[in-house]
Write a protein that holds these residues in place. Structure first.
Motif, mmCIF file in Angstrom:
data_model
loop_
_atom_site.group_PDB
_atom_site.id
_atom_site.type_symbol
_atom_site.label_atom_id
_atom_site.label_comp_id
_atom_site.label_asym_id
_atom_site.label_seq_id
_atom_site.Cartn_x
_atom_site.Cartn_y
_atom_site.Cartn_z
ATOM 1 N N PHE A 182 0.975 -1.372 0.146
ATOM 2 C CA PHE A 182 0.110 -0.047 -0.007
ATOM 3 C C PHE A 182 0.943 1.275 -0.043
ATOM 4 N N THR A 218 -6.170 0.330 7.541
ATOM 5 C CA THR A 218 -6.456 -0.852 6.784
ATOM 6 C C THR A 218 -7.041 -1.893 7.533
ATOM 7 N N ASN A 228 -8.015 1.030 3.264
ATOM 8 C CA ASN A 228 -7.444 0.019 2.527
ATOM 9 C C ASN A 228 -8.491 -1.179 3.139
ATOM 10 N N ASP A 238 -9.150 -3.880 -1.943
ATOM 11 C CA ASP A 238 -7.834 -3.184 -2.137
ATOM 12 C C ASP A 238 -6.728 -4.280 -2.392
#
Ligand SMILES: Cc1cc2nc3c(=O)[nH]c(=O)nc-3n(C[C@H](O)[C@H](O)[C@H](O)COP(=O)(O)O)c2cc1C
Length: 362
Positions: free
Chosen positions: A65, A151, A238, A259
């Motif tokens: 990421f 995330t 994410n 993602d």
């Protein structure tokens, strides 16, 4: 002395009560055939040794990421890690901070999710289990957001908790129920018992707040594609879906806007007859295309395994049980030692195959 993940496991087996060792080590089914299939699949894969390529400078970092890590693997979310040793969750968080790798913080972690992201200096992802009718679940999502998590990992391979006979045989329950058998087990492993007793017994810390209730064995079966859509709406950061073993599912997840996907069989703890995830990784890579973030966990025991996962299509990998064994074997020093062994094994493997970075060019 630990020289490999097998050494860590062997020492952990000696030090942990049977009940705890078999909870961590156990896999689904009476024969644990899925775990054996994973091992056989890794062993059947070979790496191609290439020569004379100047491999003196090797890079073990990966991009996840948009951030560079210092190691090619992160820490997979595991519930109740403090069973492996007091403070295990925080040891893992400190390691994540140092290595700039994601720490998976389980829904059923032994330490509150707010404390762990702080200890990990932001290098933490929150792992979510959908439970019951979902109301608790969405409360946890908001809590993770408020704590600064960027995330979220939705684990989808536990619609029901798999039956793990080795764990069940010892009467493993949370909180502990201590009958004569468990008493004997603890008495025979005094080092663990005394340190765990002094530290206070491990619990499921995310649920010790008003308004939160969680039953580890409650059904998670109600989740469906609309749950995922709702989560996608609710989570701007994410979103990773963990526990994917089917190329068709992977294609749909990508279309639904996740993602990243984490290919995993939950360390063979769920469906004994599941395919070896390392075997389905290339098909899943093909289904999602060359550039989609694809993570891998399950059965990684050495640097060679890690290199194999990358060469089969992973863009990042996660370690599970071996880290808990290292903690049980040698505390934080044991953990750091196994981590550096696995890094060095990965680096040496790259050299042997004529590669200098991951994924290896073949
Ligand atoms: C003791 C234990 C607890 C686990 N708890 C969770 C959990 O709470 N959430 C989750 O998504 N995965 C959980 N997992 C699965 C791991 O994240 C990971 O998929 C698995 O351990 C990888 O396989 P390996 O242990 O063979 O490396 C757990 C695994 C173990 C061994």
């Amino acid at each position: 002395m630990i020289h490999s993940s097998a050494d860590a496991r062997r020492l952990a087996k000696r030090r942990l009560p049977w009940m705890v060792f078999d909870y961590i080590d156990g896999a689904a089914g009476a024969d644990e055939a899925g775990a054996a299939r994973n091992r056989a699949a890794f062993d059947a894969l070979t790496l191609r040794p290439r020569i004379l390529r100047d491999v003196s400078e090797r890079d073990l970092s990966a991009e996840v990421f948009g951030k560079r890590t210092k190691a090619p693997f992160g820490i997979s979310p595991m519930g109740m890690c403090n069973l492996s040793g007091p403070g295990a969750d925080r040891m893992l968080a400190r390691l994540a901070a140092r290595e700039e790798v994601p720490l998976g913080v389980s829904t059923v972690a032994s330490t509150p999710l707010e404390d762990l992201i702080e200890e990990a200096q932001g290098n933490a992802w929150f792992q979510l289990y959908f439970t019951g009718d979902g109301s608790e679940t969405f409360k946890l999502v908001e809590r993770a957001k408020a704590a600064g998590y960027e995330t979220l990992v939705l684990t989808v391979d536990v619609p029901e908790v798999g039956r793990r006979p080795r764990e069940l045989r010892h009467g493993f329950t949370m909180p502990f129920r201590i009958g004569p058998r468990q008493f004997l087990d603890f008495a025979l492993h005094p080092r663990w018992s005394i340190s765990s007793l002094l530290a206070g017994k491990p619990d499921m810390a995310n649920f010790q707040m008003d308004g939160f209730a969680f039953d580890r064995t409650a059904s998670r079966a109600k989740a469906d594609w609309s749950t995922l859509a709702r989560l996608r709406e609710a989570w701007p950061g994410n979103l990773v879906v963990k526990g994917v073993l089917d190329a068709e599912d992977a294609g749909r997840l990508k279309a639904e806007g996740v993602d990243a996907i984490q290919v995993s069989s939950h360390g063979a703890r769920q469906l004994e007859s599941a395919p070896a995830p390392i075997r389905v990784l290339p098909d899943i890579r093909q289904a999602v295309g060359a550039d989609f973030p694809l993570f891998y966990d399950t059965g990684l025991r050495s640097g060679e395994d890690v290199v194999k996962a990358y060469s089969q299509g992973a863009t990042f990998t996660f370690l599970g049980r071996v880290l808990q064994f290292a903690i049980a074997a040698g505390g934080e020093d044991g953990l750091d030692r196994l981590w550096s062994i696995l890094k060095s094994e990965t680096s040496i493997t790259l050299a042997q195959i004529g590669a200098t970075a991951l994924p290896p060019e073949v």
